[in-house]
Write a protein that holds these residues in place. Structure first.
Motif, PDB file in Angstrom:
ATOM      1  N   GLY A 188       0.785  -1.232   0.000  1.00  0.00           N
ATOM      2  CA  GLY A 188       0.000   0.000   0.000  1.00  0.00           C
ATOM      3  C   GLY A 188       0.811   1.274   0.000  1.00  0.00           C
ATOM      4  N   ARG A 195       5.600  -0.678   6.756  1.00  0.00           N
ATOM      5  CA  ARG A 195       5.292  -1.175   5.412  1.00  0.00           C
ATOM      6  C   ARG A 195       6.548  -1.241   4.540  1.00  0.00           C
ATOM      7  N   GLN A 212      -5.132  -1.899  12.890  1.00  0.00           N
ATOM      8  CA  GLN A 212      -5.244  -1.798  11.441  1.00  0.00           C
ATOM      9  C   GLN A 212      -4.177  -2.635  10.755  1.00  0.00           C
ATOM     10  N   GLU A 236      -4.100  -5.839   8.087  1.00  0.00           N
ATOM     11  CA  GLU A 236      -3.373  -5.748   6.826  1.00  0.00           C
ATOM     12  C   GLU A 236      -2.333  -6.852   6.692  1.00  0.00           C
ATOM     13  N   HIS A 256      -4.120 -10.101   5.800  1.00  0.00           N
ATOM     14  CA  HIS A 256      -4.519 -10.119   4.386  1.00  0.00           C
ATOM     15  C   HIS A 256      -3.303 -10.253   3.469  1.00  0.00           C
TER      16      HIS A 256
END
Length: 360
Positions: A123, A142, A172, A176, A179
């Motif tokens: 993302g 990330r 959150q 993520e 997933h």
């Protein structure tokens, strides 16, 4: 499913301290597996042993049935996301993500394609030129994930990667990460001391204490059927009561001054009895406060002695009329719920099927 990671009787000592004490584990391919336990239990040391940053004193670690004995970390089919992310402050996002590609013989277009795919996966599309110093905590996490995944490891190792994030961002990122793991389909091994995090994200959880694995189970089995009292007390809240064993047969008949006499099935009981005592555990949400005026068999009476409000849930401490025993009861603050006050008399009932017993 085939076992991708096998840990066989691994022992690791640091001077006189045994950090990992004869651990054996089997982790399936494509599984999200968590190592859970309090600080100092050996979970991070075990992760570093799998990564190759530490060498076991005895035992073996296999990945895809191949022994990792003598295999350097950079030659193992693993990659690691560290607790502090290890982002290079002098490099931008793209340069950080591409760091592991520096020794690969790639064309510029191949390299750019791999970087963009990795950033898209986590993302961060379009942030290639962003300075590392301009990233938030979640973005740094990330970037660390993208840098680890760009090399397409068979096993991704995560050492408490969410611990530095605030609660809302951590929740959150839990979603993520889960997933992401399903999307890439590789094996994730997570180290965490956060019980909720392990239960939320994992297919299987290994609970560790003092360098040993106490129980390996699915999150549901771990919570509903803990194998030891130590696991039960570490995972969530639990009421513990010492009871007498009256009969041992197909079922175990036990007695308590408050609960009276009742049976526990063999599936509800762990351990081996050497005497006539048993400790039973009852989750707070498995105790129901009854509406006023209810006349229900085997209900228990007591008074509210303390109240703790947690937004969606309220915890009540109830002091029983019999033997002054204390029970913790949780109640969901749903629409139309009833609030109780300290000193108020209540009746409650326990779901006996939810009880777990630990023989001594």
């Amino acid at each position: 499913m085939t076992n991708q990671v096998q840990v066989k009787d691994v022992i690791k000592n640091f001077d006189q301290v045994r950090a990992v004490d004869g651990v054996s584990l089997e982790i399936e391919q494509g599984q999200f597996f968590s190592l859970l336990g309090p600080s100092g239990c050996g979970k991070t040391t075990l992760l570093r042993l799998i990564a190759g940053f530490e060498v076991p004193n005895s035992g073996d670690i296999l990945i895809d049935s191949k022994s990792m004995d003598g295999v350097d970390p950079n030659l193992r089919p693993t990659n690691m996301v560290f607790q502090n992310y290890a982002i290079f402050p002098h490099l931008n996002v793209e340069q950080n993500v591409a760091y592991g590609l520096r020794k690969k013989k790639l064309t510029n277009s191949e390299r750019a394609s791999m970087i963009n795919q990795a950033l898209d996966l986590v993302g961060l599309s379009g942030l290639n030129e962003r300075s590392s110093n301009a990233l938030s905590g979640g973005q740094k996490q990330r970037v660390a994930l993208a840098r680890a995944l760009i090399l397409k490891p068979k096993v991704l190792l995560l050492d408490e990667p969410l611990s530095a994030l605030d609660k809302k961002l951590r929740e959150q990122m839990q979603s993520e990460l889960r997933h992401l793991q399903k999307a890439v389909g590789i094996t994730f091994i997570l180290v965490t001391h956060d019980q909720e995090e392990a239960l939320t994200m994992s297919d299987k959880v290994a609970v560790m204490f003092d360098g040993k694995v106490e129980q390996v189970a699915s999150p549901r089995d771990l919570y509903e059927r803990p194998s030891t009292q130590r696991v039960a007390s570490f995972i969530g809240a639990m009421n513990f009561i010492e009871c007498k064993v009256l009969e041992k047969g197909k079922n175990l008949k036990i007695r308590d001054s408050v609960l009276g006499s009742f049976d526990l099935s063999k599936e509800q009981v762990s351990g081996v009895s050497s005497n006539n005592s048993i400790t039973i555990g009852i989750r707070p949400e498995m105790i129901s406060i009854l509406p006023k005026g209810s006349k229900i068999k085997n209900s228990i009476s007591g008074k509210v002695s303390d109240i703790s409000y947690f937004g969606e849930t309220t915890y009540y401490k109830i002091k029983c009329d019999i033997d002054s025993k204390i029970f913790n009861i949780s109640a969901q603050n749903s629409f139309g719920h009833i609030d109780y006050s300290i000193g108020e008399k209540i009746e409650f009932k326990i779901d006996l099927k939810s009880i777990v017993g630990f023989l001594k």
